[in-house]
Design an enzyme around this catalytic site. Structure first.
Site, PDB file in Angstrom:
ATOM      1  CE  LYS A 227      -4.190  -1.687   0.207  1.00  0.00           C
ATOM      2  NZ  LYS A 227      -5.485  -1.903   0.700  1.00  0.00           N
TER       3      LYS A 227
ATOM      4  CE  LYS B 260      -5.402  -8.775  -1.793  1.00  0.00           C
ATOM      5  NZ  LYS B 260      -6.556  -8.494  -0.938  1.00  0.00           N
TER       6      LYS B 260
ATOM      7  CE  LYS C  42     -13.158  -4.667   0.063  1.00  0.00           C
ATOM      8  NZ  LYS C  42     -11.948  -4.467   0.852  1.00  0.00           N
TER       9      LYS C  42
HETATM   10  N1  AQP Z   1      -8.430 -11.828  -3.721  1.00  0.00           N
HETATM   11  C1  AQP Z   1      -8.859 -12.352  -2.596  1.00  0.00           C
HETATM   12  N2  AQP Z   1      -9.080 -13.681  -2.502  1.00  0.00           N
HETATM   13  C2  AQP Z   1      -9.544 -14.234  -1.339  1.00  0.00           C
HETATM   14  N3  AQP Z   1      -9.823 -13.505  -0.237  1.00  0.00           N
HETATM   15  C3  AQP Z   1      -9.645 -12.179  -0.290  1.00  0.00           C
HETATM   16  N4  AQP Z   1      -9.823 -11.192   0.609  1.00  0.00           N
HETATM   17  C4  AQP Z   1      -9.451 -10.017   0.051  1.00  0.00           C
HETATM   18  N5  AQP Z   1      -9.062 -10.210  -1.211  1.00  0.00           N
HETATM   19  C5  AQP Z   1      -9.148 -11.542  -1.451  1.00  0.00           C
HETATM   20  C6  AQP Z   1     -10.359 -11.377   1.943  1.00  0.00           C
HETATM   21  O1  AQP Z   1     -11.511 -10.546   2.052  1.00  0.00           O
HETATM   22  C7  AQP Z   1     -11.640 -10.134   3.423  1.00  0.00           C
HETATM   23  C8  AQP Z   1     -11.897  -8.670   3.508  1.00  0.00           C
HETATM   24  O2  AQP Z   1     -10.758  -7.967   3.031  1.00  0.00           O
HETATM   25  P1  AQP Z   1     -10.510  -6.498   3.510  1.00  0.00           P
HETATM   26  O3  AQP Z   1     -11.613  -5.639   3.050  1.00  0.00           O
HETATM   27  O4  AQP Z   1     -10.316  -6.505   4.978  1.00  0.00           O
HETATM   28  O5  AQP Z   1      -9.166  -6.015   2.883  1.00  0.00           O
HETATM   29  P2  AQP Z   1      -8.173  -6.666   1.870  1.00  0.00           P
HETATM   30  O6  AQP Z   1      -7.748  -8.001   2.338  1.00  0.00           O
HETATM   31  O7  AQP Z   1      -7.083  -5.648   1.653  1.00  0.00           O
HETATM   32  O8  AQP Z   1      -9.081  -6.808   0.559  1.00  0.00           O
HETATM   33  P3  AQP Z   1      -9.041  -6.005  -0.791  1.00  0.00           P
HETATM   34  O9  AQP Z   1     -10.229  -6.368  -1.579  1.00  0.00           O
HETATM   35  O10 AQP Z   1      -7.691  -6.180  -1.433  1.00  0.00           O
HETATM   36  O11 AQP Z   1      -9.212  -4.494  -0.292  1.00  0.00           O
HETATM   37  P4  AQP Z   1      -8.346  -3.250  -0.676  1.00  0.00           P
HETATM   38  O12 AQP Z   1      -8.374  -3.162  -2.164  1.00  0.00           O
HETATM   39  O13 AQP Z   1      -8.994  -2.105   0.009  1.00  0.00           O
HETATM   40  O14 AQP Z   1      -6.962  -3.505  -0.136  1.00  0.00           O
HETATM   41  C9  AQP Z   1     -10.361 -10.573   4.146  1.00  0.00           C
HETATM   42  O15 AQP Z   1     -10.644 -11.722   4.899  1.00  0.00           O
HETATM   43  C10 AQP Z   1      -9.418 -10.891   3.020  1.00  0.00           C
HETATM   44  O16 AQP Z   1      -8.472 -11.874   3.371  1.00  0.00           O
END
Ligand code: AQP
Length: 331
Positions: free
Chosen positions: A114, A196, A199
């Site tokens: 990040k 990965k 969102k």
């Molecule tokens: N690509 C993924 N595959 C499987 N699990 C995923 N998670 C996130 N991306 C994947 C799981 O979703 C839950 C919520 O995630 P989060 O909102 O706490 O943040 P994150 O892990 O940083 O997810 P994002 O989508 O990548 O958000 P941004 O873009 O804001 O950084 C967690 O249990 C995570 O493991």
């Protein structure tokens, strides 16, 4: 009688929930909460570690809450609340910051990633994000944390902080265990399958939002990046096809091996269309429930208000215990 487990998990309203968030985490929440009592939070305080438009953050917070309910979490039996409504999260996070080492936080891969993505805004919140996550989990005597594999490192840190704290003050925190799905713990981006699915990815072709319409879902799968040898098999050297096989297996309930056999000798075009259809059809009931909840904002408000009231009561028990242990005077 077997002891009821306490389950905690959170999700950031940092974009529209993706198929990755769903498969890796949210989809499992109603299933895991069958083991006991589920505490699920839309973690808006985590989401402000990057810049947001306030109105967008408000809208995404509500829509994330609606997705959690649409995924099947029963709010009569579990808690579904907004993190900033429960002040003990921030209060415990500050205390835990004082029991977390600078070097530990600097090793977190999410912080490193990040920091690259938001080089103009490497704020202290981004750095201490994992201690807030530790507070989220440790406040509730959590047994199980259902998350995707990307959160494993943060969870490990939460455990280490709890063990360190307990080592000084006695058995204050329960040491939580991760609950990571065997299949789909890391769904990859459709446009760069070495990354990965996220969102907050600026490229909308990289992810599927779980509230997206069928045509758009199929179009995105048709243009998913794969490779040129036209052979459907699961292998480290074929990240794009392997990712699609994983998604197909989870959404249809077959094993990866069955999926490989099903598409043996068939072309990528046909396979991608089948994956898109499986995803669109699999998500349709959730999408309908989501629309229903989004049209019932009073109901959403009732759920998050009542859940936050209960979460405040539960979390203050743990916070008071911690405050007493470290020597704060009772008010
Ligand atoms: N690509 C993924 N595959 C499987 N699990 C995923 N998670 C996130 N991306 C994947 C799981 O979703 C839950 C919520 O995630 P989060 O909102 O706490 O943040 P994150 O892990 O940083 O997810 P994002 O989508 O990548 O958000 P941004 O873009 O804001 O950084 C967690 O249990 C995570 O493991």
């Amino acid at each position: 009688m077997e002891e009821q487990k306490i389950i905690f998990s959170g999700i950031q309203p940092s974009g529209t929930i993706t198929l990755g968030n769903y498969i890796g985490a949210v989809r499992n929440w109603p299933l895991v909460s069958e083991l006991g009592f589920g505490i699920f939070s839309v973690v808006d305080m985590h989401a402000i570690t990057v810049r947001n438009t306030p109105a967008d953050l408000r809208a995404r917070t509500l829509s994330t809450l609606a997705v959690i309910l649409a995924s099947g979490v029963d709010p009569e039996k579990n808690l579904v609340f907004i993190q900033s409504h429960v002040p003990a999260h921030a209060e415990l996070a500050w205390i835990l910051n004082c029991y977390t080492m600078f070097g530990e936080l600097g090793r977190m891969t999410q912080f490193k990633d990040k920091s690259k993505q938001h080089a103009d805004n490497i704020n202290a919140g981004l750095f201490t994000y994992p201690t807030l996550m530790a507070a989220d989990i440790l406040l509730y005597n959590t047994d199980l944390v259902p998350v995707g594999v990307d959160q494993k490192q943060h969870l490990e840190l939460a455990r280490n902080i709890a063990i360190r704290f307990n080592g000084i003050y006695g058995d204050v925190f329960k040491i939580p265990e991760g609950h990571i799905p065997q299949l789909g713990a890391k769904i990859m981006s459709l446009s760069s399958p070495d990354k990965k699915m996220s969102k907050s990815d600026p490229n909308p072709k990289s992810y599927i939002s779980i509230t997206e319409g069928k045509d758009s879902i199929i179009k995105k799968f048709k243009s998913a990046v794969t490779d040129s040898d036209n052979k459907i098999e699961f292998s480290d050297t074929k990240p794009g096809i392997s990712n699609l096989l994983t998604i197909y297996s989870v959404m249809t309930g077959c094993t990866v091996q069955e999926a490989v056999s099903r598409f043996d000798g068939r072309g990528y075009g046909e396979f991608k269309l089948a994956v898109g259809e499986a995803v669109a059809d699999g998500l349709e009931p959730l999408r309908q429930k989501y629309e229903y909840f989004m049209q019932n904002k009073d109901y959403l408000e009732k759920i998050y208000t009542e859940s936050a009231d209960k979460a405040c009561r539960l979390s203050y028990r743990m916070l008071s215990k911690v405050q007493k242990k470290i020597g704060f005077i009772k008010k």
